[in-house]
Write an enzyme that holds these catalytic residues in place. Structure first.
Site, short mmCIF file in Angstrom:
data_model
loop_
_atom_site.label_atom_id
_atom_site.label_comp_id
_atom_site.label_asym_id
_atom_site.label_seq_id
_atom_site.Cartn_x
_atom_site.Cartn_y
_atom_site.Cartn_z
N GLY A 1 30.30 58.60 52.26
CA GLY A 1 31.56 58.53 51.53
C GLY A 1 32.64 59.39 52.14
N ALA A 2 32.22 60.45 52.83
CA ALA A 2 33.20 61.33 53.47
C ALA A 2 33.92 60.60 54.60
CB ALA A 2 32.51 62.58 54.00
N GLY B 1 52.91 86.78 34.45
CA GLY B 1 53.11 86.00 33.23
C GLY B 1 53.60 84.60 33.54
N GLY B 2 54.51 84.11 32.69
CA GLY B 2 55.04 82.76 32.88
C GLY B 2 55.77 82.58 34.18
#
Length: 534
Positions: free
Chosen positions: A421-422, A186-187
Site C-alpha cells: 500500500g505504501a 495560550g490561544g
C-alpha cells in the site's frame, strides 16, 4: 491671492520655522518611533532579543518598510491602559520588500505591555492581513507576546478570533509565515498553527497552550519552558515548527530563502531563476543505487542534491519524521517540491507523523502551483501496535488524499523498492501521477520477494531439513518471484510505470517531464481549497 511658491521648479528646505502643526506631528511621530524607551529596549536585548523595529530592519530589504497605523492606541479605560497613551498598542504593522518582492508584515513589541494582545492590537493585525489578502502578497508575523491582555478581558479573546478567521480565509491563497521570537502562549499559538510555516529560534522561542506553572498545578509534572515548548520539542516531537535557527539573524536569512521559492499568491507560478547548471547534466553516481541491497540504508539527500540545480536543497521539517524528507529544489531554474522516502531513518517506512508531514506539504505545493517530485524507496508502512493504535490508517489516508487531490504536475521516480500500500501512497500512477519512472533495479510488488516466497512456498520449505539446501531453495525461489512479479519491466508492461530510465539520465528526464507539464494547470483558474493543518 496668496502665492505659495516663489518658483514652482524649485523645491528646497526653507529657512522659515516649521509650522506648529508640523512641529506637533514630528514630536508625536518621534515618540511613537521611540517605543517603550531605552530602559525597556535594554531589558529586551539583555534576553538576547532584538527590538521589534530592529527585527524589521534585518528581515526586510533596506529602506523598504512602509508603516501604517503607527498612532493607534487602546480604548481600554480600565487599569490605566489608555492613560499610558501607548502609540501602536504594542504591534508594528506595515509593508516592505524581501528580495525585491512586496510582503505585508506585523511585529509584536514585547517592550510595550509585554506585547500583549488587546482589541486595538488585534485590529491592526487583522487590517494588515485584510490588505495582504486584497493585494495578494505574503503575510509575515513576528510574534513576541505575553498573550491576551488581561486588562481588556474578553475583548482580547475576541481579537484572537478575528485573527484566526483571517488566517483561514488567507489559507492557500497567500503564503502565511509565523516567526516565533519570544513567548507565544495560550490561544495565541493557534494563529501560527493555522499558517503555512513556523520558524523558531533556539533559546528564545516558546510555544505552549498552558505554561509550566499550570501544567504543575493540573498534573503535578515539573517542566521548564524549553522542555515544554522550546524549539527542540516542537521541531523534533510535535512537528509544530518547520524551521529552527541558531539566532535571529539566521532565522531571518531562512525566511528570506524560503520566500525565494514561493509565489506571491495562488494565482501565480513560483519565481523562475536562471541557472548555470546544465539541464541534461549526467548523474553517473546514481548508478550506485542500482548496485545496493534494497535493505541497506542510505540518506536520500544524496540523491536529491545530485538531481537539483547546483546541488542545492532547501529542506523543510528537517528534524521531524525523518523517514520522509520534504523541501524545495530548482530543476532547470524552476521550483520543485520534493517528497522522498529516507531509508536512513526507520527504513523510510511511512508512519503517522511522516504521513502528516508529507500530506500537508503536498497540499501546500498544490495550493501554490509548485510541481511535485516524489522519490520512492519504501518497504511499506511502519508495523506495530503503537502505530495501529495511533491511527496509521487515518493518518495514512491523508497522504492518499493529498496526492489524489493534487492537480499540479506530479513526477515520481522509484529508486530501489516500492512495496504494498505504501507503493500506492507515494505518488503512484493510479493516484494520477503524470510521469512515473523507475530505475532498472527497482522492485515493485505487493511485498518484498523474500517475504512473499516464505508465504507462498512455506510447505515446500518446511519439507527441506538441510539448512543450506533450504537457503539455496529460498534464494532460487526469491529470484524467480522477483523476476516475474517484482520486476520494473513487469510493472512497465501493464502501464503502472511510464518508463524505466538510466540512473545517469534521471535529472534530464525529470526536467523534460516537468517542462512538458508546465502548462498542465492554469494558476489563474485554480480553485483554492485551503491548506488545513494536518
Amino acid at each position: 491671492m496668496i502665492e505659495l511658491f516663489d518658483n514652482p521648479r524649485e523645491d528646497k528646505k526653507s529657512d522659515r520655522p516649521a509650522p506648529k502643526s508640523l512641529v506637533k506631528f514630528r514630536q508625536i511621530y518621534q515618540d511613537a518611533m521611540a517605543g517603550a524607551g531605552e530602559e525597556k529596549n535594554k531589558a529586551q536585548k539583555a534576553k538576547g532579543k532584538f527590538t521589534a523595529r530592529e527585527r524589521l530592519s534585518y528581515l526586510l530589504d533596506r529602506d523598504s518598510f512602509f508603516e501604517i497605523k503607527s498612532l493607534v492606541e487602546s480604548n481600554c479605560h480600565d487599569f490605566g491602559v489608555s492613560d499610558k497613551h501607548i502609540k501602536g498598542d504594542g504591534v508594528i504593522t506595515g509593508f516592505g520588500r524581501i528580495n525585491g518582492r512586496p510582503v505585508a508584515i506585523f511585529a509584536q513589541d514585547f517592550t510595550q505591555l509585554g506585547g500583549s494582545l488587546g482589541l486595538a492590537h488585534a485590529k491592526k493585525i487583522a487590517d494588515i492581513m485584510d490588505k495582504a489578502l486584497e493585494a495578494k502578497i505574503p503575510v509575515i508575523g513576528l510574534l513576541d507576546s505575553g498573550g491576551a491582555r488581561i486588562q481588556e478581558g474578553v475583548s482580547s479573546l475576541d481579537g484572537y478570533g478575528e485573527i484566526f478567521y483571517r488566517n483561514v480565509k488567507a489559507s492557500g491563497v497567500i503564503p502565511q509565515i509565523s516567526v516565533i521570537l519570544g513567548p507565544c502562549a495560550g490561544g495565541a499559538v493557534y494563529s501560527p498553527a493555522l499558517t503555512d510555516f513556523i520558524f523558531m529560534v533556539e533559546g528564545i522561542s516558546h510555544m505552549f497552550v498552558t505554561g509550566p506553572s499550570v501544567v504543575k498545578a493540573a498534573t503535578g509534572e515539573e517542566v521548564d519552558f524549553d522542555t515544554l515548548g522550546g524549539s527542540k520539542p516542537h521541531s523534533e516531537q510535535s512537528g509544530v515548527c518547520q524551521f529552527v535557527a541558531k539566532s535571529e539573524q539566521d532565522c531571518f536569512r531562512q525566511v528570506r530563502e524560503l520566500l525565494s521559492f514561493l509565489p506571491q499568491n495562488n494565482q501565480e507560478n513560483p519565481p523562475l531563476e536562471t541557472t548555470t547548471d546544465i539541464t541534461d547534466r549526467p548523474v553517473h553516481v546514481l548508478e550506485r543505487v542500482c548496485e545496493m541491497d534494497p535493505k541497506k540504508a542510505f540518506r536520500i539527500h544524496h540523491v536529491i542534491w545530485r538531481l537539483a540545480d547546483n546541488y542545492e536543497f532547501f529542506e523543510i521539517h528537517q528534524n521531524f519524521a525523518k523517514n520522509v524528507v520534504t523541501g524545495f529544489i530548482r530543476m532547470g531554474g524552476e521550483v520543485v517540491g520534493v517528497v522522498a522516502n529516507n531509508p536512513a531513518h526507520l527504513g523510510g517506512a511511512l508512519d503517522c507523523d511522516a504521513s502528516d508531514k508529507a500530506a500537508r506539504f503536498i497540499r501546500f505545493l498544490n495550493a501554490f502551483n509548485i510541481p511535485i517530485l516524489t522519490l520512492v524507496d519504501i518497504g511499506g508502512y511502519l508495523p506495530g501496535v503503537q502505530q495501529e493504535h495511533g491511527g496509521i490508517i487515518r493518518h495514512g489516508a491523508k497522504l492518499l488524499y493529498a496526492y489524489a487531490e493534487a492537480t499540479v504536475p506530479k513526477v515520481t521516480l522509484v529508486l530501489r523498492k516500492a512495496y504494498g500500500g505504501a507503493y500506492i501512497a507515494m505518488g503512484s500512477k493510479y493516484l494520477r501521477g503524470d510521469f512515473n519512472f523507475a530505475f532498472p533495479s527497482a522492485e515493485i510488488a505487493v511485498m518484498g520477494p523474500r517475504g512473499a516466497v516464505e508465504i507462498l512456498y512455506s510447505k515446500d520449505l518446511k519439507k527441506e531439513e538441510d539448512p543450506q539446501k533450504k537457503e539455496a531453495m529460498k534464494e532460487k525461489l526469491t529470484q524467480e518471484y522477483s523476476d516475474k512479479f517484482a520486476s520494473p519491466y513487469q510493472t512497465a508492461m501493464n502501464g503502472s510505470i511510464d518508463e524505466i530510465i538510466e540512473p545517469s539520465e534521471a535529472r534530464a528526464k525529470i526536467i523534460s517531464a516537468l517542462r512538458i507539464l508546465k502548462n498542465k494547470r492554469d494558476p489563474r483558474k485554480h480553485t483554492n481549497t485551503g491548506n488545513i493543518p494536518l
